[in-house]
Design an enzyme around this catalytic site. Sequence first.
Site, PDB file in Angstrom:
ATOM      1  N   PRO A   1       0.799  -1.232   0.000  1.00  0.00           N
ATOM      2  CA  PRO A   1       0.000   0.000   0.000  1.00  0.00           C
ATOM      3  C   PRO A   1       0.827   1.274   0.000  1.00  0.00           C
ATOM      4  CG  PRO A   1      -0.025  -1.020   2.169  1.00  0.00           C
ATOM      5  CD  PRO A   1       0.673  -1.989   1.258  1.00  0.00           C
TER       6      PRO A   1
ATOM      7  N   GLY B   1       4.760   3.331  -5.018  1.00  0.00           N
ATOM      8  CA  GLY B   1       4.315   4.205  -6.099  1.00  0.00           C
ATOM      9  C   GLY B   1       3.425   5.332  -5.646  1.00  0.00           C
TER      10      GLY B   1
ATOM     11  N   ILE C   1       7.834  -7.984  -5.522  1.00  0.00           N
ATOM     12  CA  ILE C   1       7.892  -9.159  -6.399  1.00  0.00           C
ATOM     13  C   ILE C   1       8.905 -10.155  -5.859  1.00  0.00           C
ATOM     14  CG2 ILE C   1       8.301  -9.973  -8.754  1.00  0.00           C
ATOM     15  CD1 ILE C   1       7.697  -7.093  -9.690  1.00  0.00           C
TER      16      ILE C   1
ATOM     17  N   SER D   1      18.503 -13.765 -22.072  1.00  0.00           N
ATOM     18  CA  SER D   1      17.391 -14.691 -22.266  1.00  0.00           C
ATOM     19  C   SER D   1      16.695 -14.853 -20.928  1.00  0.00           C
ATOM     20  CB  SER D   1      17.892 -16.046 -22.767  1.00  0.00           C
ATOM     21  OG  SER D   1      16.836 -16.979 -22.811  1.00  0.00           O
TER      22      SER D   1
ATOM     23  N   ASP E   1      16.533 -19.476 -20.281  1.00  0.00           N
ATOM     24  CA  ASP E   1      17.491 -20.460 -20.818  1.00  0.00           C
ATOM     25  C   ASP E   1      18.286 -21.186 -19.734  1.00  0.00           C
ATOM     26  OD1 ASP E   1      19.105 -18.399 -19.969  1.00  0.00           O
ATOM     27  OD2 ASP E   1      20.317 -18.300 -21.795  1.00  0.00           O
TER      28      ASP E   1
ATOM     29  N   GLU F   1      18.730  -5.132  -2.576  1.00  0.00           N
ATOM     30  CA  GLU F   1      18.777  -5.124  -1.122  1.00  0.00           C
ATOM     31  C   GLU F   1      19.945  -5.986  -0.644  1.00  0.00           C
ATOM     32  OE1 GLU F   1      16.826  -3.253   0.619  1.00  0.00           O
ATOM     33  OE2 GLU F   1      15.414  -2.689  -0.976  1.00  0.00           O
TER      34      GLU F   1
END
Length: 338
Positions: free
Chosen positions: A11, A14, A72, A215, A218, A277
Amino acid sequence: MRKRARIIYNPTSGREALTHDLVEILGIFEQAGYETSAYATTPAPNSAADEARRCAKDGFELIVAAGGDGTINQVVNGLAGLKRRPKMAIIPAGTTNDYARALHIPRDNPVAAAKVVLKNQTVKMDIGQAGDQYFINIAAGGMLTELTYDVPSQLKSIFGYAAYLAKGAELLPRVKPVEMDLKYDDGHFKGKASMFFLALTNSVGGFEKIVPDASLDDGKFTMIIVKTSNLAKMLHLMTLVLNGGKHINDPSIIYVKTSKVVAKPVNGRLMINLDGEYGGDAPMTFHNFKQHIEFFADTDRIPNEAITTADPELQDAERNFMSAVDQLPADATDSDSE
């Protein structure tokens, strides 16, 4: 039974724009066929990772990480060690959003980013492991990597990537070489370098030409070792990066593909950076897990050479063909010797 999705969102990412669009985003995933709910991360350690792991074990088919690259990373750390790993989608709301850049997901519009799921295109992405942690984009060590620790989070939120550039300009004159010992698939480097890094995508710190031939699936890291710490040479290398990725042929650079790296300090400390990090100190071993987590992406915009995974329809056709061949009578597949 209807499929379920869980949006795990930060929250505070951004400038809190994500929360404003959350109701519309929930509707988009419902339109894609998922019964969708949301979870706001808390300041508690591993909040996003713990929730992602809980949802995966509860049978959710899709986990959506909404926030910056750190969010993420946490969600991936919650899923990567599981045998059953749900698909992932991302809604970027951070500073540099390297992962969204690599998957060609809109970075300045959370609603547009959510709509990528409606295209039903995915990539099985490689994931890196460093010790007992996982990373999605980059692992690095050396003096140059320390700039990400020195940029206050509030400054990153207000000024975005410009904050990194400003800090980088301040740090460069103070960069000193570090003695390191790096063993990789086809070689061994032992000596002084200002940094090494292992990249999983082509987008590193907002630059898309540091790994021009990356890639996504791969099973290989792109390892770059920067052997110089001379200020003029470093600035020259950055010019080559911006000029189409020409740095990879410079004698001050070692540029190789590898699935495993063992990093050790020679004298003193070698700090490791994982996705921006602090991730602990070397010695550390890095493994690439090939095509480990399937992400929704805009594959129409990803260069063909960046994806080795075959199109799902093509894979189905190949399986059907091989199945039909297996069912043929034995003499039908023998070569005609007459």
